[in-house]
Write a protein that holds these residues in place. Structure first.
Motif, PDB file in Angstrom:
ATOM      1  N   LEU A 199      51.035  66.981  71.122  1.00  0.00           N
ATOM      2  CA  LEU A 199      49.784  66.601  70.460  1.00  0.00           C
ATOM      3  C   LEU A 199      49.826  66.920  68.966  1.00  0.00           C
ATOM      4  N   ALA A 200      50.430  68.048  68.611  1.00  0.00           N
ATOM      5  CA  ALA A 200      50.557  68.385  67.194  1.00  0.00           C
ATOM      6  C   ALA A 200      51.438  67.369  66.474  1.00  0.00           C
ATOM      7  N   LEU A 201      52.515  66.953  67.120  1.00  0.00           N
ATOM      8  CA  LEU A 201      53.420  65.983  66.501  1.00  0.00           C
ATOM      9  C   LEU A 201      52.760  64.623  66.352  1.00  0.00           C
ATOM     10  N   ILE A 202      51.904  64.259  67.303  1.00  0.00           N
ATOM     11  CA  ILE A 202      51.189  62.987  67.195  1.00  0.00           C
ATOM     12  C   ILE A 202      50.376  62.947  65.902  1.00  0.00           C
ATOM     13  N   VAL A 203      49.684  64.038  65.614  1.00  0.00           N
ATOM     14  CA  VAL A 203      48.891  64.106  64.376  1.00  0.00           C
ATOM     15  C   VAL A 203      49.796  64.017  63.153  1.00  0.00           C
ATOM     16  N   VAL A 204      50.900  64.740  63.172  1.00  0.00           N
ATOM     17  CA  VAL A 204      51.834  64.727  62.034  1.00  0.00           C
ATOM     18  C   VAL A 204      52.441  63.341  61.854  1.00  0.00           C
ATOM     19  N   PHE A 205      52.912  62.742  62.951  1.00  0.00           N
ATOM     20  CA  PHE A 205      53.514  61.406  62.864  1.00  0.00           C
ATOM     21  C   PHE A 205      52.494  60.377  62.389  1.00  0.00           C
ATOM     22  N   ALA A 206      51.267  60.471  62.893  1.00  0.00           N
ATOM     23  CA  ALA A 206      50.229  59.518  62.511  1.00  0.00           C
ATOM     24  C   ALA A 206      49.933  59.615  61.013  1.00  0.00           C
ATOM     25  N   LEU A 207      49.865  60.835  60.498  1.00  0.00           N
ATOM     26  CA  LEU A 207      49.583  61.015  59.072  1.00  0.00           C
ATOM     27  C   LEU A 207      50.742  60.507  58.218  1.00  0.00           C
ATOM     28  N   MET A 208      51.958  60.840  58.609  1.00  0.00           N
ATOM     29  CA  MET A 208      53.123  60.380  57.854  1.00  0.00           C
ATOM     30  C   MET A 208      53.216  58.854  57.861  1.00  0.00           C
ATOM     31  N   ASN A 209      53.023  58.265  59.027  1.00  0.00           N
ATOM     32  CA  ASN A 209      53.151  56.816  59.148  1.00  0.00           C
ATOM     33  C   ASN A 209      52.045  56.096  58.375  1.00  0.00           C
ATOM     34  N   ALA A 210      50.814  56.599  58.502  1.00  0.00           N
ATOM     35  CA  ALA A 210      49.693  55.979  57.794  1.00  0.00           C
ATOM     36  C   ALA A 210      49.906  56.054  56.284  1.00  0.00           C
ATOM     37  N   PHE A 211      50.319  57.209  55.789  1.00  0.00           N
ATOM     38  CA  PHE A 211      50.557  57.363  54.361  1.00  0.00           C
ATOM     39  C   PHE A 211      51.649  56.404  53.888  1.00  0.00           C
ATOM     40  N   SER A 212      52.761  56.368  54.597  1.00  0.00           N
ATOM     41  CA  SER A 212      53.882  55.519  54.190  1.00  0.00           C
ATOM     42  C   SER A 212      53.500  54.046  54.169  1.00  0.00           C
ATOM     43  N   GLU A 213      52.853  53.588  55.223  1.00  0.00           N
ATOM     44  CA  GLU A 213      52.517  52.167  55.302  1.00  0.00           C
ATOM     45  C   GLU A 213      51.414  51.788  54.314  1.00  0.00           C
ATOM     46  N   GLU A 214      50.494  52.699  54.040  1.00  0.00           N
ATOM     47  CA  GLU A 214      49.481  52.406  53.034  1.00  0.00           C
ATOM     48  C   GLU A 214      50.087  52.314  51.637  1.00  0.00           C
ATOM     49  N   ILE A 215      51.071  53.139  51.357  1.00  0.00           N
ATOM     50  CA  ILE A 215      51.755  53.051  50.064  1.00  0.00           C
ATOM     51  C   ILE A 215      52.491  51.721  49.957  1.00  0.00           C
ATOM     52  N   ILE A 216      53.262  51.384  50.969  1.00  0.00           N
ATOM     53  CA  ILE A 216      54.099  50.186  50.904  1.00  0.00           C
ATOM     54  C   ILE A 216      53.266  48.909  50.949  1.00  0.00           C
ATOM     55  N   PHE A 217      52.350  48.818  51.891  1.00  0.00           N
ATOM     56  CA  PHE A 217      51.670  47.547  52.140  1.00  0.00           C
ATOM     57  C   PHE A 217      50.313  47.401  51.455  1.00  0.00           C
ATOM     58  N   ARG A 218      49.764  48.461  50.913  1.00  0.00           N
ATOM     59  CA  ARG A 218      48.458  48.370  50.256  1.00  0.00           C
ATOM     60  C   ARG A 218      48.520  48.834  48.800  1.00  0.00           C
ATOM     61  N   PHE A 219      48.846  50.096  48.597  1.00  0.00           N
ATOM     62  CA  PHE A 219      48.830  50.654  47.252  1.00  0.00           C
ATOM     63  C   PHE A 219      49.695  49.849  46.289  1.00  0.00           C
ATOM     64  N   SER A 220      50.873  49.438  46.733  1.00  0.00           N
ATOM     65  CA  SER A 220      51.791  48.709  45.853  1.00  0.00           C
ATOM     66  C   SER A 220      51.127  47.455  45.285  1.00  0.00           C
ATOM     67  N   PHE A 221      50.489  46.674  46.149  1.00  0.00           N
ATOM     68  CA  PHE A 221      49.837  45.441  45.701  1.00  0.00           C
ATOM     69  C   PHE A 221      48.586  45.734  44.873  1.00  0.00           C
ATOM     70  N   VAL A 222      47.776  46.668  45.348  1.00  0.00           N
ATOM     71  CA  VAL A 222      46.517  46.972  44.662  1.00  0.00           C
ATOM     72  C   VAL A 222      46.782  47.443  43.235  1.00  0.00           C
ATOM     73  N   ALA A 223      47.729  48.347  43.062  1.00  0.00           N
ATOM     74  CA  ALA A 223      48.010  48.890  41.737  1.00  0.00           C
ATOM     75  C   ALA A 223      48.507  47.812  40.779  1.00  0.00           C
ATOM     76  N   VAL A 224      49.418  46.980  41.239  1.00  0.00           N
ATOM     77  CA  VAL A 224      49.982  45.942  40.366  1.00  0.00           C
ATOM     78  C   VAL A 224      48.946  44.865  40.054  1.00  0.00           C
ATOM     79  N   VAL A 225      48.201  44.432  41.059  1.00  0.00           N
ATOM     80  CA  VAL A 225      47.162  43.423  40.846  1.00  0.00           C
ATOM     81  C   VAL A 225      46.118  43.920  39.851  1.00  0.00           C
ATOM     82  N   HIS A 226      45.704  45.171  40.002  1.00  0.00           N
ATOM     83  CA  HIS A 226      44.725  45.742  39.076  1.00  0.00           C
ATOM     84  C   HIS A 226      45.284  45.832  37.661  1.00  0.00           C
ATOM     85  N   ARG A 227      46.496  46.348  37.542  1.00  0.00           N
ATOM     86  CA  ARG A 227      47.076  46.567  36.213  1.00  0.00           C
ATOM     87  C   ARG A 227      47.256  45.267  35.435  1.00  0.00           C
ATOM     88  N   PHE A 228      47.601  44.189  36.127  1.00  0.00           N
ATOM     89  CA  PHE A 228      47.919  42.955  35.420  1.00  0.00           C
ATOM     90  C   PHE A 228      46.815  41.899  35.519  1.00  0.00           C
TER      91      PHE A 228
END
Length: 239
Positions: A139-168
């Motif tokens: 159960l502890a690992l589920i929380v850790v894996f979920a946080l790591m996975n959510a952070f990674s995928e939000e950076i790759i699939f959301r933050f990357s586009f949002v930051a560039v679209v906003h900046r330009f």
């Protein structure tokens, strides 16, 4: 890059990077570059090996975005910004009242999306299977894996586009559309998968990118994705 005629270059570049990373993540899940042996259960070892490898890629993505966008782009990593006005989008079920903001709608969407995810995961993963709850370290690992996975995928699939679209200076709809398309397509092969997985992930991709644009922060995107992943990892690791 100050030439307005060349502002398409960073957008194209980040789109190509994310598009290349999507199948790479699928490949790495089957063939992780690391081979850690920290736990008795092999499924835990495979997951932690994958998540750590992806985090290294995420650091590279953040560095690339930082070079492209500077402080303006990196500001979207703020976890304190939780509120903001919601632009109505009835076609995805967002019809806020005059008093609604991301502070309350984000909370409601987190509950609804997590509940829908649980139903879909039940029919795609759990139905007909028995659940064996591993209290520790499972159960502890589920929380850790979920946080790591959510952070990674939000950076790759959301933050990357949002930051560039906003900046330009592109419309937020460009970032939301790219986030929906890339996240949706890769989930055809993910969990949840198939056409239901594509539709759900595309909706999430659009919504969470929208939350980042309108709150100018990372909080709701990370929180909603994390809660989804807790459900998904519980199903995958406890059956």
């Amino acid at each position: 890059m100050t030439n307005p005629n060349l502002r398409w270059i960073p957008l194209l570049a980040i789109t190509l990077i994310v598009t290349a990373l999507a199948p790479t993540l699928l490949w790495m899940r089957e063939s992780p570059l690391l081979a850690l042996a920290l736990f008795e259960r092999e499924s835990y070892n495979l997951e932690i090996s994958y998540q750590i490898t992806v985090l290294l890629l995420v650091l590279i993505v953040i560095a690339i975005v930082a070079v492209m966008t500077g402080k303006a782009g990196l500001s979207y990593l703020n976890l304190r910004n939780r509120d903001g006005r919601i632009c109505p989008e009835p076609w995805i079920g967002l019809k806020p009242s005059a008093s609604d903001t991301w502070n309350n709608v984000g909370r409601n969407m987190a509950i609804v999306i997590t509940s829908v995810t649980a139903v879909v995961i039940y029919f795609q993963v759990i139905r007909g299977e028995s659940i064996h709850v591993d209290l520790f370290p499972g159960l502890a690992l589920i929380v850790v894996f979920a946080l790591m996975n959510a952070f990674s995928e939000e950076i790759i699939f959301r933050f990357s586009f949002v930051a560039v679209v906003h900046r330009f200076g592109y419309s937020p709809y460009v970032g939301q559309g790219l986030a929906a398309a890339t996240f949706g397509i890769v989930h055809y092969f993910g969990t949840p998968g198939g056409i239901p997985g594509v539709l759900m992930a595309a909706y999430i991709g659009w919504l969470l990118a929208k939350s980042m644009f309108e709150t100018k922060g990372f909080f709701w995107a990370l929180t909603i994705h994390f809660l989804q992943d807790v459900v998904i990892f519980f199903a995958l690791l406890m059956k």
